[in-house]
Design a protein around this motif. Structure first.
Motif, mmCIF file in Angstrom:
data_model
loop_
_atom_site.group_PDB
_atom_site.id
_atom_site.type_symbol
_atom_site.label_atom_id
_atom_site.label_comp_id
_atom_site.label_asym_id
_atom_site.label_seq_id
_atom_site.Cartn_x
_atom_site.Cartn_y
_atom_site.Cartn_z
ATOM 1 N N LYS A 17 128.898 36.220 72.675
ATOM 2 C CA LYS A 17 129.729 37.202 71.990
ATOM 3 C C LYS A 17 129.092 38.594 71.915
ATOM 4 C CE LYS A 17 133.211 34.576 70.649
ATOM 5 N NZ LYS A 17 134.534 34.965 70.212
ATOM 6 N N THR A 18 127.886 38.742 72.436
ATOM 7 C CA THR A 18 127.208 40.040 72.419
ATOM 8 C C THR A 18 126.637 40.321 73.808
ATOM 9 O OG1 THR A 18 125.067 39.099 71.758
ATOM 10 C CG2 THR A 18 126.546 39.768 69.973
ATOM 11 N N THR A 19 126.207 41.545 74.024
ATOM 12 C CA THR A 19 125.546 41.868 75.291
ATOM 13 C C THR A 19 124.180 41.194 75.319
ATOM 14 O OG1 THR A 19 124.427 43.828 74.441
ATOM 15 C CG2 THR A 19 126.672 44.135 75.342
ATOM 16 N N PRO A 20 123.601 40.986 76.490
ATOM 17 C CA PRO A 20 122.267 40.380 76.548
ATOM 18 C C PRO A 20 121.227 41.156 75.730
ATOM 19 C CG PRO A 20 123.259 40.360 78.723
ATOM 20 C CD PRO A 20 124.170 41.174 77.832
ATOM 21 N N GLN A 21 121.284 42.477 75.793
ATOM 22 C CA GLN A 21 120.324 43.288 75.050
ATOM 23 C C GLN A 21 120.501 43.118 73.537
ATOM 24 O OE1 GLN A 21 122.454 44.470 77.391
ATOM 25 N NE2 GLN A 21 121.122 45.043 79.081
ATOM 26 N N THR A 22 121.746 43.120 73.081
ATOM 27 C CA THR A 22 122.014 42.967 71.655
ATOM 28 C C THR A 22 121.613 41.575 71.181
ATOM 29 O OG1 THR A 22 123.795 44.585 71.741
ATOM 30 C CG2 THR A 22 123.799 43.064 69.869
ATOM 31 N N ALA A 23 121.915 40.556 71.972
ATOM 32 C CA ALA A 23 121.540 39.189 71.600
ATOM 33 C C ALA A 23 120.033 39.061 71.457
ATOM 34 C CB ALA A 23 122.073 38.192 72.631
ATOM 35 N N SER A 24 119.311 39.591 72.412
ATOM 36 C CA SER A 24 117.848 39.523 72.363
ATOM 37 C C SER A 24 117.302 40.250 71.144
ATOM 38 C CB SER A 24 117.253 40.112 73.644
ATOM 39 O OG SER A 24 115.847 40.073 73.586
ATOM 40 N N LEU A 25 117.787 41.451 70.916
ATOM 41 C CA LEU A 25 117.333 42.243 69.784
ATOM 42 C C LEU A 25 117.682 41.564 68.457
ATOM 43 C CD1 LEU A 25 116.015 44.980 69.034
ATOM 44 C CD2 LEU A 25 118.324 45.946 68.991
ATOM 45 N N ALA A 26 118.913 41.096 68.344
ATOM 46 C CA ALA A 26 119.366 40.475 67.100
ATOM 47 C C ALA A 26 118.603 39.182 66.796
ATOM 48 C CB ALA A 26 120.862 40.204 67.171
ATOM 49 N N VAL A 55 125.427 43.414 59.479
ATOM 50 C CA VAL A 55 125.527 42.136 60.183
ATOM 51 C C VAL A 55 124.131 41.869 60.710
ATOM 52 C CG1 VAL A 55 126.536 40.911 62.137
ATOM 53 C CG2 VAL A 55 127.937 42.502 60.795
ATOM 54 N N CYS A 56 123.627 40.665 60.466
ATOM 55 C CA CYS A 56 122.230 40.384 60.802
ATOM 56 C C CYS A 56 122.029 38.888 61.022
ATOM 57 C CB CYS A 56 121.351 40.869 59.646
ATOM 58 S SG CYS A 56 119.608 40.515 59.815
ATOM 59 N N PHE A 57 121.136 38.561 61.940
ATOM 60 C CA PHE A 57 120.693 37.181 62.148
ATOM 61 C C PHE A 57 119.230 37.109 61.695
ATOM 62 C CE2 PHE A 57 123.956 37.982 65.373
ATOM 63 C CZ PHE A 57 124.889 37.040 64.977
ATOM 64 N N PRO A 58 118.973 36.773 60.417
ATOM 65 C CA PRO A 58 117.614 36.819 59.879
ATOM 66 C C PRO A 58 116.777 35.570 60.146
ATOM 67 C CG PRO A 58 119.100 36.185 58.153
ATOM 68 C CD PRO A 58 119.950 36.445 59.393
ATOM 69 N N GLU A 59 117.245 34.714 61.039
ATOM 70 C CA GLU A 59 116.535 33.461 61.289
ATOM 71 C C GLU A 59 115.062 33.683 61.618
ATOM 72 O OE1 GLU A 59 120.793 32.391 61.443
ATOM 73 O OE2 GLU A 59 119.612 34.119 62.053
ATOM 74 N N THR A 77 115.618 38.123 68.015
ATOM 75 C CA THR A 77 114.132 38.148 67.982
ATOM 76 C C THR A 77 113.558 39.099 66.945
ATOM 77 O OG1 THR A 77 114.018 39.810 69.744
ATOM 78 C CG2 THR A 77 113.939 37.476 70.408
ATOM 79 N N THR A 78 114.393 39.997 66.398
ATOM 80 C CA THR A 78 113.866 40.973 65.439
ATOM 81 C C THR A 78 114.515 40.872 64.073
ATOM 82 O OG1 THR A 78 115.439 42.749 65.945
ATOM 83 C CG2 THR A 78 113.427 42.610 67.316
ATOM 84 N N GLY A 79 115.670 40.244 63.978
ATOM 85 C CA GLY A 79 116.382 40.203 62.703
ATOM 86 C C GLY A 79 116.966 41.562 62.333
ATOM 87 N N ARG A 80 117.138 42.424 63.299
ATOM 88 C CA ARG A 80 117.650 43.767 63.031
ATOM 89 C C ARG A 80 119.016 43.713 62.360
ATOM 90 N NH1 ARG A 80 119.315 48.393 67.447
ATOM 91 N NH2 ARG A 80 120.303 49.761 65.932
ATOM 92 N N ARG A 81 119.218 44.627 61.445
ATOM 93 C CA ARG A 81 120.506 44.767 60.758
ATOM 94 C C ARG A 81 121.340 45.775 61.519
ATOM 95 N NH1 ARG A 81 119.121 44.757 54.317
ATOM 96 N NH2 ARG A 81 117.894 42.845 54.366
ATOM 97 N N PHE A 82 122.555 45.380 61.849
ATOM 98 C CA PHE A 82 123.471 46.268 62.561
ATOM 99 C C PHE A 82 124.515 46.788 61.602
ATOM 100 C CE2 PHE A 82 121.699 43.481 65.730
ATOM 101 C CZ PHE A 82 121.427 44.330 66.801
#
Length: 191
Positions: free
Chosen positions: A175-184, A153-157, A186-191
């Motif tokens: 729908k996510t924690t503040p830390q997860t939202a920021s990471l997802a 699951v990833c937000f590659p924007e 701003t980095t496009g990290r794949r979870f």
């Protein structure tokens, strides 16, 4: 499941108790009602490409959701087949004519809003990769399930330089924690 005669193979429709005409869906989209608890299952399948959020797809899913609301559904499960749940936006289509972007994004956000506010519980059964708008439709559902070995699951924007709209940002942040939202976001990290 109740099949309607004349509907292409693989399409199941809710029984019509009123004798009204039942909507026909394209062969790649299946809407079936399971007899247990009248759960509607919306399955998107059959594409060789995984960017499903084309204008035609938005029309057809909107019509399928209309059918869910008109039928006996007490819940909605959204899933797909194959390696991808959804890779999200049809970027190639929209970039062919950038003037399409505002109206297209409005339609996509309307689908997220509609999913968030459906009057039945919604479940995203994420069968594979869910990227961008595909991940957003999954998080717009009330519940999500996914096997750990079935994709990301990833937000590659950030990687493809597409800005999050305020609505999309709010959806991810709600729908996510503040830390997860920021990471997802701003980095496009794949979870």
């Amino acid at each position: 499941m109740h099949s309607v005669s004349g509907v292409p193979a693989g399409i199941a429709m809710p029984p019509s108790s009123t004798g009204s005409t039942v909507m026909r869906l394209p062969s790649w989209l299946e809407l079936s009602y399971r007899s247990i608890s009248s759960t509607a299952v919306l399955i998107s399948a059959g594409f060789s490409i995984s960017r499903l959020f084309s204008p035609g797809w938005l029309d057809e899913v909107g019509a399928a959701l209309d059918s869910v609301l008109a039928g006996p559904a007490t819940a909605l499960v959204v899933t797909a087949t194959g390696k991808f749940f959804s890779n999200g936006l049809d970027v190639d289509w929209v970039m062919a004519d950038a003037s399409r972007w505002p109206a297209y994004v409005d339609r996509v956000q309307a689908l997220f809003s509609r999913t968030l506010t459906l009057p039945v519980p919604t479940v995203a059964a994420v069968n594979g990769h869910a990227f961008g708008a595909g991940a957003m439709i999954a998080i717009a559902c009330d519940f999500r399930v996914m096997r750990e070995d079935r994709g990301f699951v990833c937000f590659p924007e950030v990687d493809i330089r597409i800005p999050f709209t305020p609505g999309m940002s709010a959806l991810v942040q709600s729908k996510t924690t503040p830390q997860t939202a920021s990471l997802a976001m701003t980095t496009g990290r794949r979870f």
